[in-house]
Scaffold this motif. Structure first.
Motif, PDB file in Angstrom:
ATOM      1  N   GLY A   1       5.008  27.161  57.234  1.00  0.00           N
ATOM      2  CA  GLY A   1       3.824  26.270  57.465  1.00  0.00           C
ATOM      3  C   GLY A   1       4.139  24.710  57.792  1.00  0.00           C
ATOM      4  O   GLY A   1       5.200  24.537  57.335  1.00  0.00           O
ATOM      5  N   PRO A   2       3.149  24.033  58.022  1.00  0.00           N
ATOM      6  CA  PRO A   2       3.276  22.660  58.656  1.00  0.00           C
ATOM      7  C   PRO A   2       3.833  21.785  57.571  1.00  0.00           C
ATOM      8  O   PRO A   2       4.541  20.639  57.961  1.00  0.00           O
ATOM      9  N   MET A   3       3.641  22.013  56.321  1.00  0.00           N
ATOM     10  CA  MET A   3       4.026  21.148  55.128  1.00  0.00           C
ATOM     11  C   MET A   3       5.294  21.661  54.324  1.00  0.00           C
ATOM     12  O   MET A   3       5.448  20.997  53.213  1.00  0.00           O
TER      13      MET A   3
ATOM     14  N   TYR B   1      -2.384  23.552  53.085  1.00  0.00           N
ATOM     15  CA  TYR B   1      -3.455  23.015  53.048  1.00  0.00           C
ATOM     16  C   TYR B   1      -3.510  22.131  51.934  1.00  0.00           C
ATOM     17  O   TYR B   1      -4.189  21.077  51.899  1.00  0.00           O
ATOM     18  N   MET B   2      -3.262  22.774  50.654  1.00  0.00           N
ATOM     19  CA  MET B   2      -3.200  21.655  49.470  1.00  0.00           C
ATOM     20  C   MET B   2      -2.443  20.702  49.265  1.00  0.00           C
ATOM     21  O   MET B   2      -2.561  19.761  48.975  1.00  0.00           O
ATOM     22  N   ALA B   3      -1.407  20.831  49.998  1.00  0.00           N
ATOM     23  CA  ALA B   3      -0.531  19.630  50.101  1.00  0.00           C
ATOM     24  C   ALA B   3      -1.008  18.487  50.834  1.00  0.00           C
ATOM     25  O   ALA B   3      -0.929  17.276  50.872  1.00  0.00           O
TER      26      ALA B   3
ATOM     27  N   GLY C   1       2.277  14.218  49.703  1.00  0.00           N
ATOM     28  CA  GLY C   1       1.764  15.532  49.814  1.00  0.00           C
ATOM     29  C   GLY C   1       2.343  16.291  48.594  1.00  0.00           C
ATOM     30  O   GLY C   1       1.939  17.681  48.466  1.00  0.00           O
ATOM     31  N   HIS C   2       3.492  16.062  48.129  1.00  0.00           N
ATOM     32  CA  HIS C   2       4.363  16.970  47.243  1.00  0.00           C
ATOM     33  C   HIS C   2       4.787  16.215  45.815  1.00  0.00           C
ATOM     34  O   HIS C   2       5.639  16.566  45.405  1.00  0.00           O
ATOM     35  N   VAL C   3       3.599  15.577  45.514  1.00  0.00           N
ATOM     36  CA  VAL C   3       3.922  14.846  43.886  1.00  0.00           C
ATOM     37  C   VAL C   3       3.483  15.723  43.082  1.00  0.00           C
ATOM     38  O   VAL C   3       2.347  16.452  43.169  1.00  0.00           O
TER      39      VAL C   3
END
Length: 442
Positions: A217-219, A86-88, A164-166
């Motif tokens: 999870g999805p990310m 979610y946070m990603a 989303g992963h920086v």
């Protein structure tokens, strides 16, 4: 239009003054220093409108993203896999916002090239966009020319669908900026006080989490919990951007170390990068290096003094092009200490390696200063003629910062919008129940 013509290879510039445009206040005359991006494109009124639009868009997005973070924070207790995913997604939203800021308010040409080490990883799509095929986990280093550097590097992450992963290492003072500071804490960014005794424990804690974290999870990674979480860690070894003051500091450091200072970059500091590499060893295979140059910065001048916030976003005068040269290095080839407590000789070996990379950057930027272009990889992966299945060098890719699809903007507001709609429905339902109850009492 102004002309700045170099005389031979010297630093002397022959300047033809350019008229100052009428900005609606009766201003006129001759500009002493023509701007490399040309005349002011917008009058005072339009500049004010652009300023207001930028501030409102930033405020709406920052508040929406932080509200989304707060709404999802209980997931940390319920399910950590979904919490980090979610946070990603909220970090993706911020990456989308950064892309729109550049696309709408400071559009410019982006010129990308690289050496053979990134062959096949720089691709231009049929509609002209850049697509990078960098790995899920890497450490990214770059020279620091301007405040806007990190915006372009985050956009590079967007072109790899990794926005989303920086992860970024920042000054501790930013942690206390309302809304933005807490939002960056949700993102797991690392805050440094520039006091190594104080910074080392918190940096160690954050890096070890990045080196070990595995979530579903999805990310998550391509193989879920079987692989480490995706991570792009951005580091500026120079520690700050190039300016008159930092140039003097670099010169003093060079004199102290008994080495020659550079012209186009600052001397890199090795301590932070070395520590990151030690802590992440075994969990990351590559360092990706970007050399950045902005078109139009004369020798001896500094980008921050020319491409100011007002010039870039409100007057319509960003750099005519932003140039990036990419290469990568296997971490296994870098001389890292054998233990967490390096000897002076081991520390010096790494410092020499990093200094050699910055010497190469200096040479690349000198080539750019003389020719207006970085080199480009025009080769291919075999001795024969390029054919089917062979990987060719990308050459020069000219593109622009823009979203792949306009409707990606909706992601920024989707969660807040859904909660708002749900709250409206519940409020209406509750009102109906109260009305029914009052009717029955009467």
């Amino acid at each position: 239009m102004s002309l700045r013509k170099p005389v031979g290879r010297s630093n002397t510039l022959q300047t033809i003054p350019e008229p100052i445009p009428d900005l609606g206040a009766g201003s006129s005359g001759i500009a002493a220093e023509p701007h490399p991006a040309g005349r002011v494109k917008h009058g005072i009124i339009i500049q004010a409108v652009r300023l207001l639009a930028t501030l409102l868009w930033t405020l709406f997005v920052v508040c929406a993203v932080h509200a989304t973070q707060l709404l999802g924070s209980p997931l940390y207790i319920l399910n950590k896999d979904y919490y980090y995913a979610y946070m990603a997604l909220t970090k993706q939203s911020f990456g989308i916002f950064i892309t729109t800021i550049t696309q709408w308010f400071s559009p410019t040409t982006i010129r990308i090239s690289g050496d053979a080490s990134v062959r096949g990883q720089l691709v231009q799509t049929k509609d002209g966009r850049l697509e990078t095929r960098f790995p899920e986990r890497l450490i990214m280093i770059a020279n620091h020319q301007l405040y806007s550097d990190w915006l372009y590097l985050w956009w590079i992450a967007y072109t790899s669908r990794m926005h989303g992963h920086v992860f970024i290492i920042l000054k501790e003072s930013l942690k206390y900026v309302p809304i933005i500071g807490p939002g960056m804490m949700f993102y797991g960014f690392v805050f440094m006080a520039r006091n190594w005794v104080k910074d080392r424990p918190r940096l160690q804690h954050r890096l070890r989490k990045l080196a070990q974290s595995r979530h579903g999870g999805p990310m998550s990674g391509k193989r879920g919990k079987e692989s480490l979480d995706p991570m792009w860690l951005m580091i500026y070894p120079e520690g700050t951007n190039l300016s008159g003051n930092t140039r003097k500091g670099s010169a003093r450091w060079a004199e102290k170390q008994g080495i020659r200072d550079f012209e186009h970059v600052l001397l890199p500091r090795s301590t932070g990068l070395l520590y990151c590499l030690q802590e992440l060893r075994g969990s990351v295979e590559w360092i990706y290096d970007c050399t950045v140059a902005y078109e139009g910065i004369p020798r001896g001048a500094y980008g921050q003094d020319i491409f100011t916030l007002r010039s870039t976003y409100f007057q319509g005068r960003p750099a005519k092009s932003v140039n990036m040269y990419w290469r990568r290095f296997p971490i296994s080839s870098i001389p890292l200490p054998s233990s967490s407590d390096p000897s002076p000789a081991e520390t010096e070996a790494f410092s020499n390696w990093l200094h050699a990379r910055w010497q190469e950057k200096e040479a690349l930027l000198e080539q750019y200063a003389q020719n207006g272009r970085f080199p480009a990889d025009e080769g291919h992966d075999s001795e024969g003629e390029p054919g089917v299945g062979m990987i060719k060098g990308a050459g020069f890719i000219e593109t622009e910062v823009r979203l792949a699809y306009w409707y990606e903007i909706l992601q920024i507001f989707s969660v807040v919008g859904a909660f708002g709609a749900m709250a409206a429905v519940l409020s209406k339902f509750w009102g109906s129940l109260n009305a029914i109850a009052m009717t029955r009492k009467n």
